[in-house]
Design an enzyme around this catalytic site. Structure first.
Site, PDB file in Angstrom:
ATOM      1  N   TYR A 116      44.655 -61.693  -0.281  1.00 35.67           N
ATOM      2  CA  TYR A 116      45.694 -61.945   0.718  1.00 35.67           C
ATOM      3  C   TYR A 116      47.061 -61.605   0.165  1.00 35.67           C
ATOM      4  CZ  TYR A 116      47.317 -66.211  -1.682  1.00 35.67           C
ATOM      5  OH  TYR A 116      47.848 -67.094  -2.575  1.00 35.67           O
ATOM      6  N   LYS A 168      45.193 -61.386  -6.154  1.00 34.32           N
ATOM      7  CA  LYS A 168      45.590 -62.443  -5.208  1.00 34.32           C
ATOM      8  C   LYS A 168      44.394 -62.802  -4.316  1.00 34.32           C
ATOM      9  CE  LYS A 168      49.871 -63.744  -2.881  1.00 34.32           C
ATOM     10  NZ  LYS A 168      49.858 -65.094  -3.444  1.00 34.32           N
ATOM     11  N   GLU A 218      51.634 -70.140 -15.079  1.00 29.31           N
ATOM     12  CA  GLU A 218      52.442 -70.087 -13.852  1.00 29.31           C
ATOM     13  C   GLU A 218      52.249 -71.393 -13.113  1.00 29.31           C
ATOM     14  OE1 GLU A 218      51.061 -67.035 -11.124  1.00 29.31           O
ATOM     15  OE2 GLU A 218      48.976 -67.471 -11.583  1.00 29.31           O
ATOM     16  N   LEU A 257      49.845 -64.203 -11.589  1.00 27.08           N
ATOM     17  CA  LEU A 257      50.046 -63.267 -10.490  1.00 27.08           C
ATOM     18  C   LEU A 257      51.367 -62.525 -10.728  1.00 27.08           C
ATOM     19  CD1 LEU A 257      48.855 -62.617  -7.560  1.00 27.08           C
ATOM     20  CD2 LEU A 257      50.890 -63.816  -6.784  1.00 27.08           C
TER      21      LEU A 257
HETATM   22  N1  PMP Z   1      51.792 -67.243  -8.552  1.00 25.52           N
HETATM   23  C1  PMP Z   1      50.929 -67.725  -7.624  1.00 25.52           C
HETATM   24  C2  PMP Z   1      49.649 -68.352  -8.084  1.00 25.52           C
HETATM   25  C3  PMP Z   1      51.238 -67.635  -6.254  1.00 25.52           C
HETATM   26  O1  PMP Z   1      50.375 -68.073  -5.325  1.00 25.52           O
HETATM   27  C4  PMP Z   1      52.489 -67.069  -5.873  1.00 25.52           C
HETATM   28  C5  PMP Z   1      52.858 -66.990  -4.413  1.00 25.52           C
HETATM   29  N2  PMP Z   1      52.230 -65.933  -3.783  1.00 25.52           N
HETATM   30  C6  PMP Z   1      53.348 -66.591  -6.864  1.00 25.52           C
HETATM   31  C7  PMP Z   1      52.968 -66.705  -8.205  1.00 25.52           C
HETATM   32  C8  PMP Z   1      54.675 -65.981  -6.520  1.00 25.52           C
HETATM   33  O2  PMP Z   1      54.512 -64.701  -5.945  1.00 25.52           O
HETATM   34  P1  PMP Z   1      55.612 -64.066  -4.994  1.00 25.52           P
HETATM   35  O3  PMP Z   1      56.897 -64.149  -5.698  1.00 25.52           O
HETATM   36  O4  PMP Z   1      55.155 -62.671  -4.786  1.00 25.52           O
HETATM   37  O5  PMP Z   1      55.601 -64.884  -3.729  1.00 25.52           O
END
Ligand code: PMP
Length: 282
Positions: A33, A145, A177, A201
């Site tokens: 996603y 993701k 994270e 991610l």
């Molecule tokens: N890490 C994880 C596990 C996440 O779910 C997200 C949110 N999508 C992020 C980091 C941050 O990603 P982004 O800045 O692309 O929203």
């Protein structure tokens, strides 16, 4: 409309959408996603989120039935149909519909595209987050993701029950994270953020944060840092599409950060300025 769902060509209110039981999301979470926000009916960072989405799908051998630009057109058309100008935009692709069997269905079975758009706004950057720490027991493909978010869901619930906003994951001493965001620190005027490997991610907003640092001559160190370094950081910054750039004031009940407010303000200003600029009606 109040909100809008899409499933393989059908549209409707999200609450009224019906999904086939044999969609492989139901048995295996077999899909990927992406998500972002819109303001003024304009989707923020759409190109980057769609690029990452296609890359995630490719990494688990799912083929989309449409091109990147067709997906962007579809999302842009849907955003107009939802009443609220501020929206949360979510989409996923799953490995088609077939009777339950672990290995892939026949290669001619098409993938399924799901989209849901509901009212939603990015967070107020004046607030500060409280975090809890949680051992990172996720698997070793956190760069994809995937829909499989059980450890993230459980960690997020633990944070909620503790009256906190996010859970920060660590593998032993190493900070990875958060349950749905990236985490970076400022120490001695340097931004430190975990490297882009299979343990995190590659957040789009983390990428912006690094760019803002480069623009402002703030050195960036993308090497792993520890829980101890996190607790003793000058500032701690959470980034995600919804949080943009939020500071942290407490971890496991211990007051943290607050020691480099000028750098923090500069980065937050850059983040909100970019968001407002990119979602302005041209
Ligand atoms: N890490 C994880 C596990 C996440 O779910 C997200 C949110 N999508 C992020 C980091 C941050 O990603 P982004 O800045 O692309 O929203």
């Amino acid at each position: 409309m109040e909100n809008l769902g899409y499933y393989c060509g059908s549209y409707g209110l999200i609450e009224e959408m019906k999904i086939p039981m044999n969609d492989r999301a139901c048995y295996f979470g077999d899909g990927v996603y992406d998500a972002t926000y819109a303001a003024n009916h304009i989707i923020y960072d759409l190109d980057e989120h769609v690029d990452r989405f296609f890359h995630s799908a490719e990494m688990i051998n799912i083929t989309l039935k449409l091109t990147k630009s067709e997906l962007k057109n579809l999302l842009n058309e849907m955003v107009i149909k939802v009443d609220s100008p501020d929206q949360f935009i979510y989409w996923q692709v799953t490995r088609g519909t077939a009777l339950r069997n672990h290995s892939f269905p026949d290669s001619d079975i098409p993938s399924n595209l799901w989209i849901m758009i509901k009212p939603g706004t990015i967070k107020d950057l004046n607030q500060k987050f409280k975090l809890i720490t949680v051992e990172d027991t996720r698997y070793l493909h956190c760069n994809i993701k995937t829909l499989n978010l059980l450890p993230n869901v459980i960690a997020s619930q633990k944070a909620f029950e503790a009256g906190c906003d996010e859970a920060v994951f660590h593998r032993g001493e190493r900070v990875t994270e958060c349950s749905h965001s990236n985490i970076s620190i400022i120490k001695n005027n340097v931004l430190r953020t975990a490297p882009l490997d299979n343990l995190i991610l590659p957040g789009i907003t983390r990428g912006h944060l690094i760019h803002f640092c480069h623009d402002n001559n703030i050195p960036v160190d993308e090497s792993p840092y520890t829980l101890d370094e996190l607790i003793h950081a000058d500032e701690i910054i959470i980034t995600s599409a919804g949080a943009l750039c939020i500071a942290v004031s407490e971890i496991d009940g211990i007051p943290v950060g607050g020691k480099a407010p000028d750098i923090l303000n500069l980065l937050q200003h850059a983040a909100i300025t970019k968001f407002i600029h990119d979602t302005q009606i041209k």
